[in-house]
Design a protein around this motif. Sequence first.
Motif, PDB file in Angstrom:
ATOM      1  N   THR A 282       0.824  -1.206   0.000  1.00 39.20           N
ATOM      2  CA  THR A 282       0.000   0.000   0.000  1.00 39.20           C
ATOM      3  C   THR A 282       0.863   1.263   0.000  1.00 39.20           C
ATOM      4  OG1 THR A 282      -1.933  -1.036   0.968  1.00 39.20           O
ATOM      5  CG2 THR A 282      -1.596   1.276   1.520  1.00 39.20           C
ATOM      6  N   SER A 283       1.980   1.227   0.710  1.00 39.53           N
ATOM      7  CA  SER A 283       2.852   2.409   0.746  1.00 39.53           C
ATOM      8  C   SER A 283       3.422   2.689  -0.648  1.00 39.53           C
ATOM      9  CB  SER A 283       3.984   2.191   1.753  1.00 39.53           C
ATOM     10  OG  SER A 283       3.442   2.041   3.050  1.00 39.53           O
ATOM     11  N   TRP A 284       3.662   1.635  -1.414  1.00 38.66           N
ATOM     12  CA  TRP A 284       4.115   1.816  -2.802  1.00 38.66           C
ATOM     13  C   TRP A 284       3.012   2.506  -3.627  1.00 38.66           C
ATOM     14  CZ3 TRP A 284       2.649  -1.469  -7.236  1.00 38.66           C
ATOM     15  CH2 TRP A 284       3.364  -1.159  -8.400  1.00 38.66           C
TER      16      TRP A 284
ATOM     17  N   ILE B 191       8.619   5.262   2.002  1.00 36.98           N
ATOM     18  CA  ILE B 191       7.286   5.402   2.605  1.00 36.98           C
ATOM     19  C   ILE B 191       6.963   4.096   3.320  1.00 36.98           C
ATOM     20  CG2 ILE B 191       4.855   5.958   2.190  1.00 36.98           C
ATOM     21  CD1 ILE B 191       5.692   6.982  -0.602  1.00 36.98           C
ATOM     22  N   SER B 192       6.563   4.189   4.572  1.00 34.75           N
ATOM     23  CA  SER B 192       6.233   2.971   5.314  1.00 34.75           C
ATOM     24  C   SER B 192       5.366   3.311   6.519  1.00 34.75           C
ATOM     25  CB  SER B 192       7.533   2.306   5.791  1.00 34.75           C
ATOM     26  OG  SER B 192       7.259   1.202   6.621  1.00 34.75           O
ATOM     27  N   GLN B 193       4.314   2.554   6.700  1.00 34.22           N
ATOM     28  CA  GLN B 193       3.512   2.724   7.904  1.00 34.22           C
ATOM     29  C   GLN B 193       4.341   2.389   9.127  1.00 34.22           C
ATOM     30  OE1 GLN B 193       1.558   2.130  11.305  1.00 34.22           O
ATOM     31  NE2 GLN B 193       2.042   0.191  10.335  1.00 34.22           N
ATOM     32  N   SER B 194       4.923   1.174   9.119  1.00 34.33           N
ATOM     33  CA  SER B 194       5.597   0.652  10.311  1.00 34.33           C
ATOM     34  C   SER B 194       7.008   1.198  10.490  1.00 34.33           C
ATOM     35  CB  SER B 194       5.688  -0.871  10.214  1.00 34.33           C
ATOM     36  OG  SER B 194       6.436  -1.219   9.046  1.00 34.33           O
ATOM     37  N   GLY B 195       7.679   1.463   9.377  1.00 39.51           N
ATOM     38  CA  GLY B 195       9.089   1.847   9.454  1.00 39.51           C
ATOM     39  C   GLY B 195       9.992   0.662   9.762  1.00 39.51           C
ATOM     40  N   GLU B 196       9.430  -0.554   9.706  1.00 37.78           N
ATOM     41  CA  GLU B 196      10.231  -1.751  10.003  1.00 37.78           C
ATOM     42  C   GLU B 196      10.217  -2.751   8.850  1.00 37.78           C
ATOM     43  OE1 GLU B 196      12.109  -1.645  12.522  1.00 37.78           O
ATOM     44  OE2 GLU B 196      11.132  -0.093  13.746  1.00 37.78           O
ATOM     45  N   THR B 197       9.663  -2.390   7.732  1.00 40.20           N
ATOM     46  CA  THR B 197       9.578  -3.312   6.602  1.00 40.20           C
ATOM     47  C   THR B 197      10.989  -3.601   6.076  1.00 40.20           C
ATOM     48  OG1 THR B 197       7.393  -2.503   6.085  1.00 40.20           O
ATOM     49  CG2 THR B 197       8.567  -3.588   4.292  1.00 40.20           C
ATOM     50  N   ALA B 198      11.371  -4.875   6.131  1.00 37.80           N
ATOM     51  CA  ALA B 198      12.759  -5.240   5.818  1.00 37.80           C
ATOM     52  C   ALA B 198      13.161  -4.800   4.407  1.00 37.80           C
ATOM     53  CB  ALA B 198      12.936  -6.745   5.979  1.00 37.80           C
TER      54      ALA B 198
ATOM     55  N   GLY C  98      -5.231  -3.272  12.055  1.00 34.99           N
ATOM     56  CA  GLY C  98      -5.696  -4.140  10.962  1.00 34.99           C
ATOM     57  C   GLY C  98      -4.563  -4.356   9.966  1.00 34.99           C
ATOM     58  N   VAL C  99      -4.447  -5.602   9.485  1.00 35.71           N
ATOM     59  CA  VAL C  99      -3.379  -5.883   8.514  1.00 35.71           C
ATOM     60  C   VAL C  99      -3.579  -5.058   7.242  1.00 35.71           C
ATOM     61  CG1 VAL C  99      -2.502  -7.689   6.963  1.00 35.71           C
ATOM     62  CG2 VAL C  99      -2.718  -8.149   9.410  1.00 35.71           C
ATOM     63  N   ALA C 100      -4.822  -4.872   6.864  1.00 34.44           N
ATOM     64  CA  ALA C 100      -5.090  -4.058   5.670  1.00 34.44           C
ATOM     65  C   ALA C 100      -4.892  -2.588   6.023  1.00 34.44           C
ATOM     66  CB  ALA C 100      -6.506  -4.313   5.189  1.00 34.44           C
ATOM     67  N   SER C 101      -3.978  -1.966   5.325  1.00 36.46           N
ATOM     68  CA  SER C 101      -3.636  -0.581   5.639  1.00 36.46           C
ATOM     69  C   SER C 101      -4.689   0.371   5.065  1.00 36.46           C
ATOM     70  CB  SER C 101      -2.262  -0.303   5.019  1.00 36.46           C
ATOM     71  OG  SER C 101      -1.816   0.962   5.403  1.00 36.46           O
ATOM     72  N   THR C 102      -5.174   1.279   5.877  1.00 38.29           N
ATOM     73  CA  THR C 102      -6.214   2.218   5.411  1.00 38.29           C
ATOM     74  C   THR C 102      -5.836   3.656   5.779  1.00 38.29           C
ATOM     75  OG1 THR C 102      -7.471   1.752   7.437  1.00 38.29           O
ATOM     76  CG2 THR C 102      -8.109   0.550   5.435  1.00 38.29           C
TER      77      THR C 102
ATOM     78  N   LEU D 203      -5.810  -4.508  -4.211  1.00 41.38           N
ATOM     79  CA  LEU D 203      -5.008  -5.119  -3.136  1.00 41.38           C
ATOM     80  C   LEU D 203      -5.879  -5.340  -1.894  1.00 41.38           C
ATOM     81  CD1 LEU D 203      -2.281  -6.075  -1.958  1.00 41.38           C
ATOM     82  CD2 LEU D 203      -1.787  -3.711  -1.347  1.00 41.38           C
ATOM     83  N   LYS D 204      -6.677  -4.329  -1.542  1.00 40.77           N
ATOM     84  CA  LYS D 204      -7.539  -4.472  -0.367  1.00 40.77           C
ATOM     85  C   LYS D 204      -8.479  -5.655  -0.541  1.00 40.77           C
ATOM     86  CE  LYS D 204      -5.801  -2.518   1.863  1.00 40.77           C
ATOM     87  NZ  LYS D 204      -4.765  -1.511   1.878  1.00 40.77           N
ATOM     88  N   LEU D 205      -9.097  -5.758  -1.736  1.00 38.92           N
ATOM     89  CA  LEU D 205     -10.085  -6.824  -1.938  1.00 38.92           C
ATOM     90  C   LEU D 205      -9.423  -8.196  -1.855  1.00 38.92           C
ATOM     91  CD1 LEU D 205     -13.150  -7.116  -2.542  1.00 38.92           C
ATOM     92  CD2 LEU D 205     -12.505  -7.516  -4.918  1.00 38.92           C
ATOM     93  N   LYS D 206      -8.270  -8.366  -2.506  1.00 39.75           N
ATOM     94  CA  LYS D 206      -7.665  -9.707  -2.482  1.00 39.75           C
ATOM     95  C   LYS D 206      -7.156 -10.032  -1.082  1.00 39.75           C
ATOM     96  CE  LYS D 206      -4.250  -7.992  -5.541  1.00 39.75           C
ATOM     97  NZ  LYS D 206      -3.640  -8.058  -6.833  1.00 39.75           N
ATOM     98  N   GLU D 207      -6.630  -9.035  -0.404  1.00 39.85           N
ATOM     99  CA  GLU D 207      -6.038  -9.252   0.911  1.00 39.85           C
ATOM    100  C   GLU D 207      -7.062  -9.760   1.941  1.00 39.85           C
ATOM    101  OE1 GLU D 207      -4.361  -5.527   2.200  1.00 39.85           O
ATOM    102  OE2 GLU D 207      -2.714  -6.520   3.235  1.00 39.85           O
ATOM    103  N   ILE D 208      -8.218  -9.142   1.973  1.00 39.58           N
ATOM    104  CA  ILE D 208      -9.132  -9.524   3.065  1.00 39.58           C
ATOM    105  C   ILE D 208     -10.343 -10.343   2.632  1.00 39.58           C
ATOM    106  CG2 ILE D 208      -8.429  -7.666   4.638  1.00 39.58           C
ATOM    107  CD1 ILE D 208     -11.097  -6.310   3.895  1.00 39.58           C
TER     108      ILE D 208
HETATM  109  O1  M6R Z   1       4.626  -0.866   7.067  1.00 40.65           O
HETATM  110  P1  M6R Z   1       4.729  -0.678   5.580  1.00 40.65           P
HETATM  111  O2  M6R Z   1       3.921   0.476   5.085  1.00 40.65           O
HETATM  112  O3  M6R Z   1       6.153  -0.599   5.108  1.00 40.65           O
HETATM  113  O4  M6R Z   1       4.108  -1.993   4.943  1.00 40.65           O
HETATM  114  C1  M6R Z   1       4.166  -2.228   3.569  1.00 40.65           C
HETATM  115  C2  M6R Z   1       3.239  -3.340   3.171  1.00 40.65           C
HETATM  116  O5  M6R Z   1       3.617  -4.539   3.781  1.00 40.65           O
HETATM  117  C3  M6R Z   1       1.784  -3.031   3.517  1.00 40.65           C
HETATM  118  O6  M6R Z   1       1.353  -1.824   2.980  1.00 40.65           O
HETATM  119  C4  M6R Z   1       0.849  -4.151   3.016  1.00 40.65           C
HETATM  120  O7  M6R Z   1       0.825  -4.182   1.610  1.00 40.65           O
HETATM  121  C5  M6R Z   1      -0.542  -3.967   3.619  1.00 40.65           C
HETATM  122  N1  M6R Z   1      -0.974  -5.179   4.251  1.00 40.65           N
HETATM  123  C6  M6R Z   1      -1.572  -3.563   2.595  1.00 40.65           C
HETATM  124  O8  M6R Z   1      -2.839  -3.429   3.134  1.00 40.65           O
END
Ligand code: M6R
Length: 366
Positions: free
Chosen positions: A59-61, A103-110, A155-159, A242-247
Amino acid sequence: ELGTYDHYMQKEIFEQPDALANTLEMVGAAKSLQPGLFGADAEGLLKGVRQVLILACGTSWHAGLVARYWLEAIAGIPCAVEIASEYRYRESVPDPETLVVTISQSGETADTLAALQHAKALGMRRTLAVCNVPESSLVRETALRFITRAGPEIGVASTKAFTTQLAALYLLTLVMAKLRGRLDAAAEARELQALRHVPAAVQAVLALEPAIKTWAQLFGAKQHTLFLGRGRHYPIALEGALKLKEISYIHAEAYPAGELKHGPLALVDKEMPVIAVAPNDALLEKLKSNLQEVRARGGELFVFADADSEIADSEGVHVLRLPEHYGALSALLHVVPLQLLSYHVALVKGTDVDKPRNLAKSVTVE
Ligand code: M6R
């Protein structure tokens, strides 16, 4: 913690007006935008930048893909967007005057961390993180930063992380435009006004939920879905898929609508619902002819239009209208109904919305 909500994803979708208001807090009273928003050294590091390279995953991409349209059109700066796991293993041509935006929500994406380290090893020192976690590894490793204030995303799905990333990237676009002499005071005042109105505009879109819930019933039995968009709404189509396939585990693909005739049209029949992101912008007429191609093959269309779009309900064509057209920022609004649609389709299918199978919230392994 869930309060009146059934799932974190639902809660986080509805928190977006607040998350955006917090992220954009500084534009509230501001009369002008300053590079300092991105860190103390920002002016020096952002000046003289020749191009932008955005690195992210998932999602960040997608947020990065939207930003490319903004950075090129508004700030007039060349921009490339790359999936972090591809960039890190590719032989590329480094330019030290590139601004590397991670760009990253978590800042920990390897993968994103490794891509940043790769860019730095290639001599790029103008680095910026757009991140939701101030104490994360990513933020520690970049020269500049913008912390989105979405609050914890469970939630795993990023919104809400996505829409706040878009807000941050729009601010970056405006700051770059200003540094490059492409934003005069009157235009800046107009942009700030539009940004101040974003939380209320998102709130108005959330009111579409009951109608989207009705649409979701029609997707429960489907195996495949095609998402179409054009221009800066093509990444929004990607994000919806992506959202639809993910959840909901429904196979979903997104295409820029102009590509339909180059292959995917062969997939379209009455079993293939097609979701179109159709804001009232310069590409609407082109999109409408793409949609006719779908109808002619019996595909059922679900169109997210704007209040003033000239697209009407007809046999096999369902239209939902967003309350207003929001110019350059309309991508930020148009993702919201797609989040709601995937959420409600997942409810119809009875999947584990907040913890979809096989996925982790933060992907800290390669
Ligand atoms: O924490 P990040 O933004 O780096 O995560 C990147 C992806 O793993 C994350 O956006 C993932 O695609 C989500 N589950 C989408 O909803």
